[in-house]
Design an enzyme around this catalytic site. Sequence first.
Site, PDB file in Angstrom:
ATOM      1  N   ASP A 261      42.309  38.629  38.365  1.00 24.83           N
ATOM      2  CA  ASP A 261      41.901  39.598  39.380  1.00 24.83           C
ATOM      3  C   ASP A 261      42.928  39.762  40.494  1.00 24.83           C
ATOM      4  O   ASP A 261      43.887  38.988  40.603  1.00 24.83           O
ATOM      5  CB  ASP A 261      40.537  39.207  39.962  1.00 24.83           C
ATOM      6  CG  ASP A 261      40.428  37.715  40.321  1.00 24.83           C
ATOM      7  OD1 ASP A 261      41.480  37.052  40.427  1.00 24.83           O
ATOM      8  OD2 ASP A 261      39.309  37.226  40.477  1.00 24.83           O
TER       9      ASP A 261
ATOM     10  N   ASN B 288      28.442  31.897  44.426  1.00 25.20           N
ATOM     11  CA  ASN B 288      27.333  32.743  43.973  1.00 25.20           C
ATOM     12  C   ASN B 288      27.348  32.948  42.456  1.00 25.20           C
ATOM     13  O   ASN B 288      26.670  33.827  41.943  1.00 25.20           O
ATOM     14  CB  ASN B 288      27.355  34.098  44.689  1.00 25.20           C
ATOM     15  CG  ASN B 288      28.599  34.909  44.356  1.00 25.20           C
ATOM     16  OD1 ASN B 288      29.493  34.436  43.641  1.00 25.20           O
ATOM     17  ND2 ASN B 288      28.680  36.112  44.888  1.00 25.20           N
TER      18      ASN B 288
ATOM     19  N   HIS C 239      30.058  33.778  40.652  1.00 27.57           N
ATOM     20  CA  HIS C 239      31.015  34.734  40.093  1.00 27.57           C
ATOM     21  C   HIS C 239      32.125  34.021  39.330  1.00 27.57           C
ATOM     22  O   HIS C 239      32.499  32.899  39.639  1.00 27.57           O
ATOM     23  CB  HIS C 239      31.557  35.708  41.150  1.00 27.57           C
ATOM     24  CG  HIS C 239      32.529  35.153  42.141  1.00 27.57           C
ATOM     25  ND1 HIS C 239      32.443  35.428  43.496  1.00 27.57           N
ATOM     26  CD2 HIS C 239      33.636  34.385  42.003  1.00 27.57           C
ATOM     27  CE1 HIS C 239      33.445  34.842  44.121  1.00 27.57           C
ATOM     28  NE2 HIS C 239      34.187  34.200  43.244  1.00 27.57           N
TER      29      HIS C 239
ATOM     30  N   GLU D  60      30.816  39.844  40.141  1.00 22.90           N
ATOM     31  CA  GLU D  60      29.783  39.456  41.089  1.00 22.90           C
ATOM     32  C   GLU D  60      28.391  39.513  40.448  1.00 22.90           C
ATOM     33  O   GLU D  60      28.212  40.133  39.386  1.00 22.90           O
ATOM     34  CB  GLU D  60      29.842  40.399  42.295  1.00 22.90           C
ATOM     35  CG  GLU D  60      31.106  40.227  43.143  1.00 22.90           C
ATOM     36  CD  GLU D  60      31.025  39.044  44.112  1.00 22.90           C
ATOM     37  OE1 GLU D  60      30.613  37.941  43.700  1.00 22.90           O
ATOM     38  OE2 GLU D  60      31.379  39.234  45.293  1.00 22.90           O
TER      39      GLU D  60
HETATM   40  C1  GLP Z   1      37.721  33.533  43.979  1.00 23.30           C
HETATM   41  C2  GLP Z   1      38.341  34.092  42.681  1.00 23.30           C
HETATM   42  C3  GLP Z   1      37.851  33.324  41.522  1.00 23.30           C
HETATM   43  C4  GLP Z   1      37.782  31.873  41.913  1.00 23.30           C
HETATM   44  C5  GLP Z   1      36.641  31.661  42.849  1.00 23.30           C
HETATM   45  C6  GLP Z   1      36.540  30.258  43.432  1.00 23.30           C
HETATM   46  O1  GLP Z   1      37.264  34.485  44.815  1.00 23.30           O
HETATM   47  N1  GLP Z   1      38.178  35.483  42.472  1.00 23.30           N
HETATM   48  O2  GLP Z   1      38.668  33.565  40.405  1.00 23.30           O
HETATM   49  O3  GLP Z   1      37.583  31.083  40.781  1.00 23.30           O
HETATM   50  O4  GLP Z   1      36.612  32.648  43.811  1.00 23.30           O
HETATM   51  O5  GLP Z   1      37.523  30.049  44.396  1.00 23.30           O
HETATM   52  P1  GLP Z   1      37.833  28.617  45.025  1.00 23.30           P
HETATM   53  O6  GLP Z   1      38.582  27.859  44.010  1.00 23.30           O
HETATM   54  O7  GLP Z   1      38.679  28.900  46.242  1.00 23.30           O
HETATM   55  O8  GLP Z   1      36.544  27.987  45.355  1.00 23.30           O
END
Ligand code: GLP
Length: 254
Positions: free
Chosen positions: A78, A145, A147, A152
Amino acid sequence: MERGPVGSRRAIELAVLDDVAAVARAAAAAICDWAAHHPGGVLGLATGATMVPVYRELARRDSRGHDGFRRVTAVNLDEYVGLGPGDPESFHHFMQRHLFGQVPFAARYIPNGVARDLDEECRRYDALLDHLGGVGLQVLGLGTNGHVGFNEPGTPWEARTHVAELSATTRAVNAATFGVGQHVPAAAITMGIRDIRRAQRLLMVAVGPHKAEALGNLLQEESSPHFPATALLDHQPPMQVLVDRAAARELSDW
Ligand code: GLP
């Protein structure tokens, strides 16, 4: 390593490790092992704080002679809409800083968040994934949440690459990585759940007490688009999930 079904359809391969460093070592070992056995393979990559120690460990292994990534193609999940590669908060920048700047890949792709036509960019990314024959190993974090990528809650499981409107929760959580006065974009381009589900193998990493509730939900809720990561619970072979003790504290029956 513990392995267990949760209910009839649900199976993951779960490993609860002591701490973040142990999780990073185990994740990097799994990724390197996959790369060594899949020259020319397609590696799906994620961003986020969870991935920083994992990528540090990959870079350390690469500097010590593991050169398995030179024949691997990297495709990221992404990118924020409106942020270009030069923007310090972009995922392009994150990947360059934490992995691509140290570890050479055969090719690497990330959605273009500043494309003039975002729908066209989504179609281009899907065409790229098709051209590559899909993802071999997909590395995933877990949003609080539920995702995955930026799929989402409510995203249909058949969705391919699309522009996702980010929830208030996601924007609030991700604000921590943005500088003072910088706002988290309202939208992102993300690979869809369909292509994540179609990866040959899935490796999810979740660490820290702030992931405990999400991990508990992943394993205890019914599979539902309301908690997108549950779309991955019927994957074959089962998704490998690496967590530390802090993230696992609500998994009493594991
Ligand atoms: C982000 C990304 C995800 C990631 C997730 C967790 O927003 N879009 O690909 O896995 O949220 O992030 P973190 O590792 O900072 O908790």
